[in-house]
Design an enzyme around this catalytic site. Structure first.
Site, PDB file in Angstrom:
ATOM      1  N   HIS A 120      40.046  42.898  32.496  1.00 13.16           N
ATOM      2  CA  HIS A 120      39.512  42.767  31.133  1.00 13.16           C
ATOM      3  C   HIS A 120      40.375  41.780  30.363  1.00 13.16           C
ATOM      4  O   HIS A 120      41.588  41.728  30.547  1.00 13.16           O
ATOM      5  CB  HIS A 120      39.523  44.119  30.409  1.00 13.16           C
ATOM      6  CG  HIS A 120      38.593  44.142  29.244  1.00 13.16           C
ATOM      7  ND1 HIS A 120      38.940  43.663  28.014  1.00 13.16           N
ATOM      8  CD2 HIS A 120      37.306  44.560  29.145  1.00 13.16           C
ATOM      9  CE1 HIS A 120      37.910  43.789  27.183  1.00 13.16           C
ATOM     10  NE2 HIS A 120      36.915  44.334  27.841  1.00 13.16           N
ATOM     11  N   ASP A 156      32.284  48.657  33.113  1.00 14.91           N
ATOM     12  CA  ASP A 156      31.160  48.483  34.045  1.00 14.91           C
ATOM     13  C   ASP A 156      31.332  49.219  35.360  1.00 14.91           C
ATOM     14  O   ASP A 156      30.343  49.513  36.040  1.00 14.91           O
ATOM     15  CB  ASP A 156      30.957  46.988  34.323  1.00 14.91           C
ATOM     16  CG  ASP A 156      30.411  46.281  33.093  1.00 14.91           C
ATOM     17  OD1 ASP A 156      31.111  45.410  32.547  1.00 14.91           O
ATOM     18  OD2 ASP A 156      29.304  46.665  32.653  1.00 14.91           O
TER      19      ASP A 156
HETATM   20  C1  SDX Z   1      32.616  43.437  29.947  1.00 11.80           C
HETATM   21  O1  SDX Z   1      35.170  41.320  26.364  1.00 11.80           O
HETATM   22  C2  SDX Z   1      34.665  42.498  26.348  1.00 11.80           C
HETATM   23  O2  SDX Z   1      34.972  43.330  25.537  1.00 11.80           O
HETATM   24  C3  SDX Z   1      33.614  42.738  27.422  1.00 11.80           C
HETATM   25  C4  SDX Z   1      33.155  44.184  27.606  1.00 11.80           C
HETATM   26  C5  SDX Z   1      32.379  44.673  26.416  1.00 11.80           C
HETATM   27  O3  SDX Z   1      32.337  45.883  26.185  1.00 11.80           O
HETATM   28  O4  SDX Z   1      31.691  43.833  25.782  1.00 11.80           O
HETATM   29  O5  SDX Z   1      34.290  44.998  27.809  1.00 11.80           O
HETATM   30  C6  SDX Z   1      32.216  44.297  28.799  1.00 11.80           C
HETATM   31  O6  SDX Z   1      32.159  42.338  30.046  1.00 11.80           O
HETATM   32  C7  SDX Z   1      33.655  43.967  30.898  1.00 11.80           C
HETATM   33  C8  SDX Z   1      34.032  42.928  31.986  1.00 11.80           C
HETATM   34  C9  SDX Z   1      32.948  42.930  33.055  1.00 11.80           C
HETATM   35  N1  SDX Z   1      33.227  41.816  34.033  1.00 11.80           N
HETATM   36  C10 SDX Z   1      33.696  42.098  35.254  1.00 11.80           C
HETATM   37  O7  SDX Z   1      33.981  43.222  35.665  1.00 11.80           O
HETATM   38  C11 SDX Z   1      33.850  40.863  36.141  1.00 11.80           C
HETATM   39  C12 SDX Z   1      35.165  40.935  36.910  1.00 11.80           C
HETATM   40  N2  SDX Z   1      36.265  40.731  35.933  1.00 11.80           N
HETATM   41  C13 SDX Z   1      36.873  39.440  35.851  1.00 11.80           C
HETATM   42  O8  SDX Z   1      35.955  38.379  36.033  1.00 11.80           O
HETATM   43  C14 SDX Z   1      37.808  39.313  34.651  1.00 11.80           C
HETATM   44  O9  SDX Z   1      38.642  40.393  34.688  1.00 11.80           O
HETATM   45  C15 SDX Z   1      37.230  39.182  33.264  1.00 11.80           C
HETATM   46  C16 SDX Z   1      36.196  38.114  33.168  1.00 11.80           C
HETATM   47  C17 SDX Z   1      36.662  40.471  32.795  1.00 11.80           C
HETATM   48  C18 SDX Z   1      38.412  38.821  32.350  1.00 11.80           C
HETATM   49  O10 SDX Z   1      38.766  37.577  32.731  1.00 11.80           O
HETATM   50  P1  SDX Z   1      40.044  36.818  32.160  1.00 11.80           P
HETATM   51  O11 SDX Z   1      40.671  37.518  31.016  1.00 11.80           O
HETATM   52  O12 SDX Z   1      39.646  35.398  31.971  1.00 11.80           O
HETATM   53  O13 SDX Z   1      41.050  36.997  33.338  1.00 11.80           O
HETATM   54  P2  SDX Z   1      41.278  35.942  34.516  1.00 11.80           P
HETATM   55  O14 SDX Z   1      39.963  35.666  35.199  1.00 11.80           O
HETATM   56  O15 SDX Z   1      42.046  34.803  33.949  1.00 11.80           O
HETATM   57  O16 SDX Z   1      42.176  36.771  35.553  1.00 11.80           O
HETATM   58  C19 SDX Z   1      43.562  36.987  35.290  1.00 11.80           C
HETATM   59  C20 SDX Z   1      44.165  37.382  36.631  1.00 11.80           C
HETATM   60  C21 SDX Z   1      43.782  36.414  37.731  1.00 11.80           C
HETATM   61  O17 SDX Z   1      44.776  36.536  38.736  1.00 11.80           O
HETATM   62  P3  SDX Z   1      45.691  35.222  39.062  1.00 11.80           P
HETATM   63  O18 SDX Z   1      44.721  34.149  39.464  1.00 11.80           O
HETATM   64  O19 SDX Z   1      46.452  34.918  37.778  1.00 11.80           O
HETATM   65  O20 SDX Z   1      46.590  35.712  40.211  1.00 11.80           O
HETATM   66  O21 SDX Z   1      43.625  38.641  37.063  1.00 11.80           O
HETATM   67  C22 SDX Z   1      42.846  38.452  38.240  1.00 11.80           C
HETATM   68  C23 SDX Z   1      42.537  36.974  38.327  1.00 11.80           C
HETATM   69  O22 SDX Z   1      42.330  36.581  39.659  1.00 11.80           O
HETATM   70  N3  SDX Z   1      41.610  39.206  38.050  1.00 11.80           N
HETATM   71  C24 SDX Z   1      40.912  39.738  39.038  1.00 11.80           C
HETATM   72  C25 SDX Z   1      39.833  40.381  38.421  1.00 11.80           C
HETATM   73  N4  SDX Z   1      39.911  40.215  37.097  1.00 11.80           N
HETATM   74  C26 SDX Z   1      41.023  39.484  36.877  1.00 11.80           C
HETATM   75  N5  SDX Z   1      41.076  39.707  40.366  1.00 11.80           N
HETATM   76  C27 SDX Z   1      40.161  40.361  41.105  1.00 11.80           C
HETATM   77  N6  SDX Z   1      39.095  41.020  40.586  1.00 11.80           N
HETATM   78  C28 SDX Z   1      38.920  41.040  39.259  1.00 11.80           C
HETATM   79  N7  SDX Z   1      37.877  41.672  38.753  1.00 11.80           N
END
Ligand code: SDX
Length: 376
Positions: free
Chosen positions: A262, A313
């Protein structure tokens, strides 16, 4: 790691009184009420009233909003004429985006953008979304429409229109809590999209259509559907015993595991706490714990490997699965809740508006002279 500020990380885009998050402590509150108090106590109708009026309703005010939401559940004729085609030819979130936009055509308040008219339009959108989703599913399955029952709560009525029989009280209450849990979440992508649109003084239907369009993406509201597809894939591979290896393999191949991580929460998403408990309750009630067991194994593997927590989710997928909601309706169901937050934010934006127009950092070529075609 993303560059500081990329994706507007850490940027305060607007002031709001509607909800607040403490990402470090894992706290979510709606107008000062902690989600851990709202989830077990509030109905979604109370939550809708709170988000729009910034106070919990009195008994009379609650009766009024229940009556108002109860009488506005049927789509207008223009939208109803579109539904058979939308059911056959569009994906669920595309249907909702289109039907929301089309519902502005014959809105009783027309293009009146007064505060009072926008409140009535907001209530109509909150009331009609569940009907659109249920009708879509009935039509695509060639089943007769189940007309709304104004005597049921919004949550119970959706399950009734979708399935054709009244859900038991426990399931209806769990779905009601899901709606409260998904109702608002400060400046998430879809709410921000709605506010940007509203800040141009475009109409509320256009702003909510923008919110639907943003929620559709798998990095946002579309994640819950992807979570269930992952669970089904693991079931086909052999079930919970395969979940850990499956998950670790994804992570080590830099594939994001949907339902985790998140932008704001750096500890457990407080909504996941309630959704995990309800998924467990429904698993025990159903006598088939496999989806819940698979979810638990995935959660343990992601935590062990990346130290990342489930978001709203992840367990919502199992809960909706146990409620026998079709997987491709999970995101539309999210929208049926979040439309309450979107419309509250749109009204808040209108009330103290300034066009939202951020700055940029130019990374293109230096200024240069024109070249005629013969010189390129
Ligand atoms: C919702 O914003 C809100 O409030 C949204 C929400 C709401 O109520 O409206 O809460 C609802 O959208 C929840 C999120 C649903 N999406 C997912 O579950 C998709 C999977 N999650 C990721 O895509 C990610 O965590 C996000 C998009 C939710 C957040 O992305 P960020 O803040 O841009 O984080 P990032 O992609 O820069 O990741 C930071 C690090 C990375 O590692 P490094 O490359 O630095 O080693 O964390 C890792 C990422 O690879 N990471 C994950 C991950 N999420 C972050 N690695 C594996 N699986 C994941 N899901």
């Amino acid at each position: 790691m993303a560059a500081p500020g990329k994706g507007l990380e850490g940027v305060v885009a607007a002031e709001t009184a509607i909800s607040d998050i403490d990402g470090k402590e894992g706290v979510l509150s709606y107008v000062g009420y902690d989600i851990h108090d709202l989830a077990p106590n509030a109905t979604f109708e109370e939550t809708c009233y709170l988000l729009h009026n910034l106070e919990l309703p009195t008994e009379q005010q609650l009766d009024e909003i229940k009556e108002q939401l109860g009488r506005e559940r049927e789509p207008n004729d223009f939208v109803m004429d579109l539904m058979p085609q939308l059911a056959q030819n569009t994906a669920p979130m595309s249907m909702l985006r289109t039907a929301c936009s089309a519902s502005s055509a014959n809105d009783p308040d027309g293009w009146d953008t007064s505060e009072e008219a926008n409140y009535r339009k907001a209530m109509r959108l909150i009331a009609v979304f569940p009907t659109l989703v249920a009708y879509y599913d009935r039509l695509r399955n060639d089943q007769p429409l189940v007309r709304p029952d104004s005597g049921l709560s919004l949550a119970a009525n959706f399950l009734y229109m979708l399935k054709g029989d009244k859900a038991d009280d426990a399931e209806a209450r769990i779905f009601d809590i899901c709606l409260t849990l998904h109702a608002d979440h400060t400046m998430n992508a879809s709410t921000f999209a709605a506010r940007v649109c509203a800040a141009t003084l475009s109409d509320i239907h256009s702003a909510v259509t923008a919110g639907i369009a943003a929620l559709k993406g798998p990095l946002h509201g579309g994640a819950n559907e992807q979570v269930m597809r992952m669970i089904k894939e693991i079931r086909n591979l052999g079930g919970a015993g395969k979940a850990r290896d499956y998950t670790i393999d994804k992570l080590r191949n830099k594939v994001k595991v949907m339902g985790f991580g998140h932008r704001v929460y750096k500890t457990e998403d407080p909504r996941a706490t309630h959704l995990r408990r309800m998924a467990k309750e429904l698993a025990e009630k159903s006598g088939d714990g496999s989806n819940y067991e698979i979810s638990q194994e995935i959660e343990r593997a992601v935590m062990d490997e990346k130290g990342i927590y489930p978001n709203v989710d992840f367990y919502a997928a199992s809960v909706y699965g146990y409620l026998r909601i079709p997987t491709d309706l999970f995101t539309p169901v999210f929208a049926c809740s979040r439309v309450s937050g979107w419309t509250a934010h749109v009204r808040e934006q209108y009330a103290d508006n300034r066009l939202i127009r951020p700055d940029h950092a130019y990374v293109g070529p230096e200024r240069r002279s024109w070249k005629a075609l013969s010189q390129r």
